[in-house]
Motif scaffolding. Sequence first.
Motif, short mmCIF file in Angstrom:
data_model
loop_
_atom_site.label_atom_id
_atom_site.label_comp_id
_atom_site.label_asym_id
_atom_site.label_seq_id
_atom_site.Cartn_x
_atom_site.Cartn_y
_atom_site.Cartn_z
N LEU A 351 -36.34 -26.49 -1.99
CA LEU A 351 -36.55 -25.26 -2.74
C LEU A 351 -36.90 -24.13 -1.78
O LEU A 351 -37.41 -24.36 -0.68
N SER A 352 -36.63 -22.91 -2.21
CA SER A 352 -37.08 -21.77 -1.43
C SER A 352 -38.60 -21.69 -1.49
O SER A 352 -39.24 -22.21 -2.42
N GLU A 353 -39.18 -21.03 -0.51
CA GLU A 353 -40.64 -20.86 -0.50
C GLU A 353 -41.09 -20.09 -1.73
O GLU A 353 -42.13 -20.37 -2.32
N THR A 354 -40.26 -19.12 -2.14
CA THR A 354 -40.59 -18.32 -3.32
C THR A 354 -40.69 -19.21 -4.55
O THR A 354 -41.65 -19.14 -5.32
N CYS A 355 -39.67 -20.04 -4.77
CA CYS A 355 -39.66 -20.93 -5.95
C CYS A 355 -40.79 -21.94 -5.89
O CYS A 355 -41.43 -22.22 -6.90
N PHE A 356 -41.07 -22.50 -4.71
CA PHE A 356 -42.15 -23.49 -4.58
C PHE A 356 -43.49 -22.88 -4.96
O PHE A 356 -44.28 -23.49 -5.70
N LYS A 357 -43.75 -21.68 -4.47
CA LYS A 357 -45.03 -21.03 -4.80
C LYS A 357 -45.14 -20.76 -6.29
O LYS A 357 -46.19 -20.97 -6.89
N ARG A 358 -44.05 -20.29 -6.88
CA ARG A 358 -44.10 -19.96 -8.30
C ARG A 358 -44.19 -21.20 -9.17
O ARG A 358 -44.95 -21.23 -10.15
#
Length: 549
Positions: A351-358
């Motif tokens: 996953l992208s870092e953005t998606c993982f954080k969200r």
Amino acid sequence: MIKMLTMDEALKLLRDGERRQWLIADWSWHISGSGNGGVYIGLVRGDTADNCLNDASWTVSKGDGLTGFSMWWEDGEERTEYSYDPASGESWPLVIHREFHGLEQDQFDLLEEFRLFHNLWHDRKTDNYFKVLADGTKQKVVFCDSSGAMLVDTAAIRKFCAVRGLKILLQVDSVQFFDEPQEESSEEITDSALCASRHVTNDSISGKPAFGRFLGKRLIEALPIEKCGVWPYEDESTYESFIIGIHNDGSDAVFTSNPDELADYFGKNADNPHYLTPVHFRKDVLKKYLEKPSLYSVEDGYLRCGSMWGLRMDNDHEDKVVVFLGDLGRDLPESEQQYWRSFNVRPDGGLSETCFKRSFLAQFADPTNPDLAIKFERRKLLEKWHEAFGFGLYVDFHKDDTGVLADLRVPISDEWTEFDRCTIAATKVFIDYLNESQLAKLAATEIAAMKANDPDKPVRGIDKLQAWLRQNGGINPPEDLIASLRLLQDLRSKSAAHRKSSALTALLTDRGLEDESPREVYRQLILEPMLEYCRRLSEFAENHIQTSE
């Protein structure tokens, strides 16, 4: 274009019955010297359905009473009751005719309950009716053809009749004139579902030596109620299977997207893949949605089809889209699952870092992919600019341009045609919609200086922004950003707005990009400069806000 039905064609129409994809619901014709007639559908039940084939004459006529009072005597007392035939009677019209005695044009209405049953959208410009499907497209259900006949989808009306306990009565009346005498005949045509009469005579009518009349009707059964397609008789849902990994032998590991068969964090289906298993797709899976902004919206982390359905997705990647396996089955219609399956690829990375954080850390995260970042930074610029200077840097999009933001992105394909489309979009967003009237009003002194310096050069949108920055931007206005807008304008002129020429080649050579793909050219010459443009103007506006405080 069919102008009329001959007697033979009228008989064939009845015999074809439910085998036709479209039934003629309402049509009439009058052609001088050739014939006249009509076709009309009625819906019948009870004794009317049982007895309607006793003779060939029409059972349901145009304009038959729909509303009104009936009176009768009962036990020596006169009784009166108001009724609406489609609610209480045994014969209904599918198309309701209303006339206004020549004072206004006659009108027709489609039976309201049929419209509501299928939730049909009425295009008032064409008087056609459509069913909005799960993928957002519209399926024609009732329409008028070039001859003026109103046609109805056979399956749709048979489904309605299934739940209402009705039968379809297809009625035809055809008068045909002949240019030569005919063999006179008279016959009755009957079978279990059809009743008609056909007569031909050499009596003179309308100056023709012979004429004939075909009058008949045909009963068409409803579909079984199990086929009506509405709850509780909906078709059982099916779920597409997707590639989620690789087996030891090198073959694709595939599993269903049915949420009921996937594991969760509470012990359900412990031996099966998890609901949150990432599934990978080529980035061009989104092209279909990007090209139809009137139907779909491709957003940061989300794809939606109006309010009909929406899908969470990780689109903060350069060349792929990632979706959780369970979301594919839960949120996508079956037809869309099949479409996505054709773009499914083996997992490569996470996953992208953005998606993982969200998704897993419940943290706010700004997108990093340029396609998403440019829209995010533009929104931020609009807000900061208005707060700082009291007017909008850009005006609102025209209603026919509301989907232009969808094409503010790196082209998905390496085709110059898509490069041109995305270039035109960027030019509209950042140049054509500049708030020229306000910029000119607030930079009148500098614009006057520009005109005095070069009287023959027109002062356009980019010039007005440059003049505003000079007049209102303080000591160090970010005037160098104007070069990015001029380059964008130049690219539209040399590539998108006109035929390709040596001028485009020279521009790319000058930038060292002559061997790069259209995608890379767009990224380096348009998207990245426009990102910097948005960020620096936002910073410029923010500094003004802080200074003012």
